[in-house]
Design a protein around this motif. Structure first.
Motif, short mmCIF file in Angstrom:
data_model
loop_
_atom_site.label_atom_id
_atom_site.label_comp_id
_atom_site.label_asym_id
_atom_site.label_seq_id
_atom_site.Cartn_x
_atom_site.Cartn_y
_atom_site.Cartn_z
N GLN A 14 29.56 4.64 -5.63
CA GLN A 14 29.94 5.04 -6.99
C GLN A 14 28.78 5.73 -7.70
O GLN A 14 28.97 6.72 -8.41
CB GLN A 14 30.41 3.81 -7.77
N LEU A 70 24.42 5.06 2.53
CA LEU A 70 25.74 4.48 2.26
C LEU A 70 26.40 3.95 3.53
O LEU A 70 26.11 4.39 4.64
CB LEU A 70 26.65 5.56 1.64
N ASP A 71 27.33 3.01 3.34
CA ASP A 71 28.13 2.48 4.44
C ASP A 71 28.99 3.57 5.06
O ASP A 71 29.39 4.50 4.38
CB ASP A 71 29.10 1.43 3.87
N VAL A 72 29.32 3.39 6.34
CA VAL A 72 30.06 4.42 7.06
C VAL A 72 31.33 4.87 6.35
O VAL A 72 31.58 6.06 6.19
CB VAL A 72 30.44 3.94 8.48
N SER A 73 32.15 3.91 5.88
CA SER A 73 33.42 4.31 5.30
C SER A 73 33.20 4.99 3.94
O SER A 73 33.97 5.86 3.53
CB SER A 73 34.37 3.12 5.18
N VAL A 74 32.14 4.59 3.25
CA VAL A 74 31.82 5.23 1.98
C VAL A 74 31.28 6.64 2.23
O VAL A 74 31.57 7.59 1.51
CB VAL A 74 30.80 4.38 1.19
N ALA A 77 32.22 8.65 4.50
CA ALA A 77 33.36 9.54 4.72
C ALA A 77 33.96 9.97 3.39
O ALA A 77 34.27 11.15 3.19
CB ALA A 77 34.42 8.84 5.59
N GLN A 78 34.07 9.03 2.45
CA GLN A 78 34.64 9.38 1.14
C GLN A 78 33.78 10.40 0.40
O GLN A 78 34.29 11.34 -0.21
CB GLN A 78 34.78 8.13 0.27
#
Ligand SMILES: Nc1ncnc2c1ncn2[C@@H]1O[C@H](COP(=O)(O)OP(=O)(O)OP(=O)(O)O)[C@@H](O)[C@H]1O
Ligand code: SF4
Ligand SMILES: [Mg+2]
Lengths: 261, 366
Positions: free
Chosen positions: A160, A186-190, A192-193
């Motif tokens: 964020q 950042l974390d992998v899924s973040v 991607a976002q």
């Protein structure tokens, strides 16, 4: 990118050394077309961030030229430089460090627009008179609820915060947005976002990107062309879809192999 | 936590002890040979308070690691990977505490260890490499001196012998030993510092290495070299490795088995190739789908729906984000269920076709 592309940025023979021993950049040349994303990949110490610092004019090159929209960026001084600065914005790796912890999200997002009161981005034209509305729109452009304007950075997650930093980065509608390892923390899924968001914004706003990362997969996803750097030198540059081509430089192939099972 | 406390002690005839233990020449697994696992975690729960009134950070976690085996613990930030590792070392930061289960190291219940015994275990058999490698060293003492001191303290050797071992250890991680010994930490690059940390962690031959995000702060090629190194050393010395990472790519490439954590639970675990082929838990499937393929680049990347870190207070921890959730997911806790030999998962839909997770809208550029 074809030969007719009008170039936003032309960098010729750029060199920079921090001291006698560290030649951070030697003789680097490239161009970025309007609306193009140029990816820069290389290991730590390869000169990627030095390049970003030079383009932001935080450092002065020892040699070489940087022509932005036909203007010699490397020669600009004083107010002229200040006026040109708004054309080049940056999103850094560490969103926590990029945001002042004491400022509200509203203050952080509005800072660039307050510094350049005469600048009116296309996407804020109808509401330039209303700071609050501009801030709300910027937040919604990066996928954050407008109600969060009053929050402080510590109330946001890493992803964020990075969205807030991106909102700041696009707020003056720069011609060139430099992204220096924007997802590394950042974390992998973040990740991607954030990459999806950066790509959407680029398409919507027609900005050019210099996308710096050591993550070759992220660079491949974002970029039209890729520039590979090693020890301050340009190893090669090529169209992104040629990343796996047989004629790639052995060093590029090494980078690819490290992320291929 | 100091550098020294996490270090191991061992024997100079480095590989001897380990090779005796495992060179049976047959293909039986350690379990079949009745060799106890190096690490066995049974039903571990961790709460933020000793009396389990606080928040539950880890729930009913089971994990075993055999000699020479590398088991990866993956999952997003805050899922409980590091807390689990701290429980193994017995160094859970207050006020966190084990509220259930047990941890056996070399067959011994670590809860029964006295503090000196625990310190001895940490000094002797378990070593840890952290993401923040720099924090493990004293900045104002030369690296060589620190390594030698450490060997002397744990093994009582004289300086000359200790120096030989320290030199060997640095050479093993492909560092210019003489130069590094004579350097302060800040004079080395991040990759070099991490290699020193690994040399230190492995030089006294631990039975268990806990590597908590050892490459996250490094760039791709350096990280790759570090992992290669850990991998080859564990094959050589039969050191068991608990490899904590959020990088699925590294994990798939290196680990024998993978345990996937979400919201404090291991939601799925199994042999690496089985998990990659036949993942049953939606979260694991999402993780696998989010891998980027350099040859086939989508126009948009798949991301996991919902808010990262959102954990359902009851029922399945992933329920708040799961697109195939059914009514009982919100209320009924999910037991660990066996999918196939060595492959377990915690999902109410384990035996059922879960279908598409909503990846259909992904369009391809080419
Ligand atoms: N000292 C502490 N006091 C209270 N809560 C804690 C403490 N340390 C960790 N936690 C909480 O425990 C949970 C698990 O944290 P942990 O550090 O194990 O996550 P992780 O999986 O290692 O994450 P990361 O990938 O970010 O390292 C998180 O909710 C975290 O906020
Ligand atoms: S138990 Fe239910 S909510 Fe949890 S992963 Fe399975 S289907 Fe989804
Ligand atoms: Mg952790």
């Amino acid at each position: 990118m074809t030969a007719q592309t009008n170039h936003l940025l032309t960098v010729s023979n750029l060199s920079m050394r921090y001291n006698k021993h560290v030649q951070a950049l030697s003789g680097v040349s490239f161009q970025i077309g309007t609306g193009e994303c140029l990816g820069v990949v290389g290991q730590s110490g390869s000169g990627k961030s030095t390049l970003a610092r030079l383009l932001l004019r935080l450092d002065q090159p020892d040699e070489g030229e940087m022509m932005l929209l036909g203007q010699p960026l490397h020669k600009l001084k004083g107010e002229a430089l200040r006026q040109w600065r708004r054309h080049v914005q940056i999103v850094f790796q560490d969103p926590a460090a990029a945001l002042n912890p004491r400022l509200s999200i509203y203050q952080s997002v509005m800072e660039p627009l307050n510094n350049y009161p005469q600048v009116t981005p296309v996407f804020l034209r109808d509401i330039r008179h209303s700071p609050r509305e501009m801030a709300e729109r910027l937040l919604s452009m990066v996928g954050l609820p407008p109600e969060w304007l009053n929050r402080k950075p510590h109330q946001l997650s890493g992803g964020q915060k990075q969205r807030v930093a991106i909102a700041r980065g696009i707020s003056l509608q720069p011609d060139l947005l430099i992204c220096d390892e924007p997802t590394a923390s950042l974390d992998v899924s973040v990740q991607a976002q954030i990459l999806n968001l950066l790509k959407d914004l680029q398409e919507q706003l027609g900005m050019s990107y210099l996308f710096i990362s050591h993550d070759i997969a992220a660079v491949r996803f974002m970029s039209n062309r890729i520039l590979v750097m090693k020890e301050g030198q340009l190893v090669e540059q090529f169209d992104a879809d040629q990343l796996l081509a047989a004629e790639r430089h052995p060093y590029t192939q090494q980078l690819v192999q490290a992320v291929t099972a | 936590m100091g550098f020294d406390g996490m270090l191991t002690s061992g024997k100079m005839g480095m590989n001897k002890r380990k090779s005796e233990r495992t060179s049976t020449g047959t293909k039986t697994t350690p379990a079949e040979r009745n060799i106890p696992p190096v690490l066995q975690i049974d039903d571990l729960s961790i709460h933020t308070r000793a009396d389990s009134s606080g928040k539950r950070l880890v729930r009913n976690l089971n994990l075993t690691i055999q000699p020479g085996e590398m088991v990866a613990l993956i999952g997003e930030s805050g899922s409980g990977k590091s807390v689990t590792a701290s429980a193994v070392t017995g160094l859970l930061p207050a006020p966190l505490s084990m509220s259930g289960g047990r941890i056996l190291f070399q067959g011994r219940d670590t809860a029964t260890l006295t503090s000196p015994e625990r310190r001895a275990m940490l000094g002797k058999e378990i070593s840890v490499v952290f993401q923040d490698y720099a924090g493990s060293f004293t900045p104002f003492i030369k690296i060589g001196k620190q390594l030698i001191e450490m060997i002397r303290r744990h093994m009582g050797w004289n300086k000359t012998t200790a120096r030989v071992l320290a030199t060997q250890a640095l050479e093993q991680v492909e560092l210019a030993a003489e130069r590094v010994m004579d350097s302060y930490l800040f004079q080395l690059s991040g990759g070099q510092q991490q290699r020193v940390a690994i040399a230190a962690a492995l030089m006294l031959e631990p039975d268990l290495l806990i590597a908590d995000e050892p490459t996250t702060a490094l760039d791709t090629l350096t990280g790759e070299t570090i992992l290669q190194l850990i991998d080859s050393l564990r094959h050589k010395t039969k050191c068991a490795v608990l490899f904590i990472s959020h990088d699925l790519h590294h994990v798939i490439k290196r680990a024998d088995r993978i345990a996937v954590m979400y919201g404090g639970e291991i939601v799925e675990s199994g042999p690496t190739d089985v998990l990659v082929r036949e993942a049953r838990h939606p979260y694991t499937r999402f993780l696998l789908q989010s891998r980027m393929d350099l040859a086939d680049v989508p126009a948009r990347l798949q991301s996991i729906p919902g808010e990262p870190g959102a954990v359902s207070a009851c029922g399945c921890p992933f329920a708040l984000r799961c697109p195939v959730r059914i009514a009982r997911c919100d209320s009924e806790a999910v037991p660990e269920m066996m999918v196939s030999d060595g492959h377990t998962a915690r999902c109410h839909l384990i035996g059922e076709a879960q279908g598409d997770l909503g990846a259909a809208e992904i369009t391809r550029t080419s």
